[in-house]
Design a protein around this motif. Structure first.
Motif, mmCIF file in Angstrom:
data_model
loop_
_atom_site.group_PDB
_atom_site.id
_atom_site.type_symbol
_atom_site.label_atom_id
_atom_site.label_comp_id
_atom_site.label_asym_id
_atom_site.label_seq_id
_atom_site.Cartn_x
_atom_site.Cartn_y
_atom_site.Cartn_z
ATOM 1 N N TRP A 1 0.815 -1.212 0.000
ATOM 2 C CA TRP A 1 0.000 0.000 0.000
ATOM 3 C C TRP A 1 0.854 1.269 0.000
ATOM 4 N N TYR A 2 1.847 1.338 0.868
ATOM 5 C CA TYR A 2 2.665 2.547 0.966
ATOM 6 C C TYR A 2 3.473 2.794 -0.303
ATOM 7 N N ARG A 3 3.819 1.736 -1.005
ATOM 8 C CA ARG A 3 4.590 1.875 -2.232
ATOM 9 C C ARG A 3 3.833 2.713 -3.270
ATOM 10 N N TYR A 4 2.516 2.554 -3.295
ATOM 11 C CA TYR A 4 1.709 3.258 -4.294
ATOM 12 C C TYR A 4 1.029 4.517 -3.748
ATOM 13 N N ALA A 5 0.774 4.552 -2.449
ATOM 14 C CA ALA A 5 0.032 5.668 -1.858
ATOM 15 C C ALA A 5 0.884 6.913 -1.653
ATOM 16 N N LEU A 6 2.185 6.719 -1.461
ATOM 17 C CA LEU A 6 3.094 7.841 -1.217
ATOM 18 C C LEU A 6 3.858 8.204 -2.493
ATOM 19 N N PRO A 7 4.271 9.452 -2.625
ATOM 20 C CA PRO A 7 5.039 9.858 -3.811
ATOM 21 C C PRO A 7 6.309 9.021 -3.980
ATOM 22 N N LYS A 8 6.751 8.855 -5.220
ATOM 23 C CA LYS A 8 7.922 8.028 -5.509
ATOM 24 C C LYS A 8 9.142 8.463 -4.717
ATOM 25 N N GLU A 9 9.308 9.779 -4.562
ATOM 26 C CA GLU A 9 10.506 10.302 -3.913
ATOM 27 C C GLU A 9 10.451 10.236 -2.385
ATOM 28 N N THR A 10 9.325 9.840 -1.822
ATOM 29 C CA THR A 10 9.170 9.789 -0.365
ATOM 30 C C THR A 10 9.786 8.511 0.211
ATOM 31 N N ASP A 11 10.531 8.662 1.295
ATOM 32 C CA ASP A 11 11.062 7.509 2.017
ATOM 33 C C ASP A 11 9.910 6.849 2.777
ATOM 34 N N LYS A 12 9.601 5.654 2.397
ATOM 35 C CA LYS A 12 8.423 4.975 2.944
ATOM 36 C C LYS A 12 8.742 4.097 4.152
ATOM 37 N N SER A 13 10.009 4.003 4.507
ATOM 38 C CA SER A 13 10.439 3.037 5.527
ATOM 39 C C SER A 13 9.782 3.273 6.883
ATOM 40 N N ALA A 14 9.653 4.536 7.295
ATOM 41 C CA ALA A 14 9.058 4.822 8.607
ATOM 42 C C ALA A 14 7.582 4.450 8.633
ATOM 43 N N PHE A 15 6.877 4.729 7.550
ATOM 44 C CA PHE A 15 5.463 4.359 7.469
ATOM 45 C C PHE A 15 5.310 2.842 7.584
ATOM 46 N N VAL A 16 6.100 2.121 6.794
ATOM 47 C CA VAL A 16 6.009 0.662 6.778
ATOM 48 C C VAL A 16 6.388 0.078 8.129
ATOM 49 N N ALA A 17 7.480 0.557 8.710
ATOM 50 C CA ALA A 17 7.968 0.020 9.984
ATOM 51 C C ALA A 17 6.945 0.209 11.095
ATOM 52 N N THR A 18 6.310 1.369 11.148
ATOM 53 C CA THR A 18 5.316 1.646 12.184
ATOM 54 C C THR A 18 4.104 0.736 12.031
ATOM 55 N N SER A 19 3.686 0.534 10.797
ATOM 56 C CA SER A 19 2.544 -0.340 10.542
ATOM 57 C C SER A 19 2.861 -1.786 10.891
ATOM 58 N N LEU A 20 4.025 -2.263 10.466
ATOM 59 C CA LEU A 20 4.396 -3.653 10.740
ATOM 60 C C LEU A 20 4.622 -3.890 12.221
ATOM 61 N N ASP A 21 5.149 -2.886 12.914
ATOM 62 C CA ASP A 21 5.345 -3.018 14.360
ATOM 63 C C ASP A 21 4.011 -3.235 15.054
ATOM 64 N N ASN A 22 2.996 -2.487 14.633
ATOM 65 C CA ASN A 22 1.671 -2.644 15.226
ATOM 66 C C ASN A 22 1.094 -4.024 14.916
ATOM 67 N N LEU A 23 1.215 -4.459 13.669
ATOM 68 C CA LEU A 23 0.698 -5.778 13.290
ATOM 69 C C LEU A 23 1.425 -6.892 14.038
ATOM 70 N N ASN A 24 2.726 -6.731 14.219
ATOM 71 C CA ASN A 24 3.506 -7.742 14.948
ATOM 72 C C ASN A 24 3.124 -7.811 16.421
ATOM 73 N N LYS A 25 2.572 -6.715 16.934
ATOM 74 C CA LYS A 25 2.140 -6.688 18.325
ATOM 75 C C LYS A 25 0.672 -7.101 18.486
ATOM 76 N N GLY A 26 0.098 -7.612 17.408
ATOM 77 C CA GLY A 26 -1.280 -8.088 17.482
ATOM 78 C C GLY A 26 -2.302 -7.175 16.840
ATOM 79 N N GLY A 27 -1.840 -6.128 16.159
ATOM 80 C CA GLY A 27 -2.757 -5.195 15.520
ATOM 81 C C GLY A 27 -3.507 -5.828 14.360
#
Length: 290
Positions: free
Chosen positions: A182-208
């Motif tokens: 989702w973040y790959r397509y939702a954010l501009p090409k030049e945007t660093d998406k790592s923080a968005f992805v990491a925050t989302s995955l951290d929540n999912l890994n904690k049971g989100g």
């Protein structure tokens, strides 16, 4: 047929694992417990909702800026983050708007500004339609008309998720994959998406949770619904670099909010409120005459 019982069942086993930090709480509602972050105080109230797979943690910078002038209550809607659904919740406009009002009543809030985005924007509009005296202003992001959203869903959401039960089962094995993609397509090409992805995955890994299938199926049932609000001021912020909405007519929101002011954020994608929080915060205060 309704497949939401699958999500309700599988998340019923995770509730006991939730831990809460300062200013966070789990508030019981008719449709499940919702995770809430509340800056508290006596300032004018903003209700903000993350657009999944975003969660409250994605909004920390925005909350910090807005809390200088407002009491900010950021909560994860049912089916997102640590707000687990029960079998009663069907993602309909009626139940979602009632959930918003119930939360306001529980917290003793008479009136609030709603800062919602994407499909959550329809829940905000429905709330303003049904309870106009409770809503100060609708501040939406990336919310077009219902018809335009149906077209967007057809193009951008895997078809399998639209089928009850099957969609929920596939969703249960694919939440992390969907978040990354989702973040790959939702954010501009030049945007660093790592923080968005990491925050989302951290929540999912904690049971989100990220119950995309339930949301898609619920909204599909609302495809012929009518929404119209004239008495509540409204503003739509639109990120023009959102690849997923490259063919969406954002002025279509006027079908539901004829008096809506539309402002483009030229350098932002799907989350303009998070991508340019400084401009968003200034604009919000300007529109509210703060």
């Amino acid at each position: 047929m309704n497949g939401n019982f699958i999500d309700a069942f599988r998340y019923s086993f995770k509730k006991k694992h939730i831990t809460l930090e300062s200013n966070f709480s789990l508030i019981p509602t008719d449709y499940g417990n919702i995770r809430v972050f509340d800056t508290k105080g006596n300032k004018p109230v903003i209700l903000a909702v993350p657009d999944g797979p975003n969660v409250i943690e994605h909004h920390k910078n925005l909350i910090s800026k807005l809390s200088r002038d407002f009491r900010v209550i950021c909560f994860e809607f049912i089916g997102v983050g640590l707000s687990y659904p029960n079998s009663k919740y069907d993602y309909s406009y009626a139940k979602a708007s009632q959930l918003i009002i119930d939360l306001m009543d529980i917290l003793g809030i008479k009136r609030a500004i709603l800062c919602f985005s994407c499909s959550n924007g329809f829940y905000a509009i429905k709330t303003a339609e049904q309870f106009p005296d409770r809503i100060v202003h609708l501040f939406l992001s990336q919310t077009p008309s219902i018809h335009s959203m149906v077209e967007w869903t057809t193009i951008n959401i895997p078809k399998v998720l639209r089928y009850p039960i099957v969609g929920q089962i596939v969703n249960s094995f694919s939440e992390k994959k969907f978040a990354k993609t989702w973040y790959r397509y939702a954010l501009p090409k030049e945007t660093d998406k790592s923080a968005f992805v990491a925050t989302s995955l951290d929540n999912l890994n904690k049971g989100g949770c990220f119950c995309l299938s339930g949301l898609v199926q619920g909204l599909e049932k609302e495809s012929l619904s009518k929404l119209n609000v004239l008495d509540v001021p409204s503003t739509l912020i639109w990120g023009t670099k959102d690849y997923t909405h490259r063919n969406t007519d954002h002025t279509s929101i006027l079908e539901h909010l004829p008096n809506c002011g539309i402002i483009e954020f030229e350098n932002c994608g799907h989350f303009p409120e998070l991508e340019d929080t400084n401009r968003y915060s200034r604009l919000l205060k300007e529109k509210l005459n703060w």
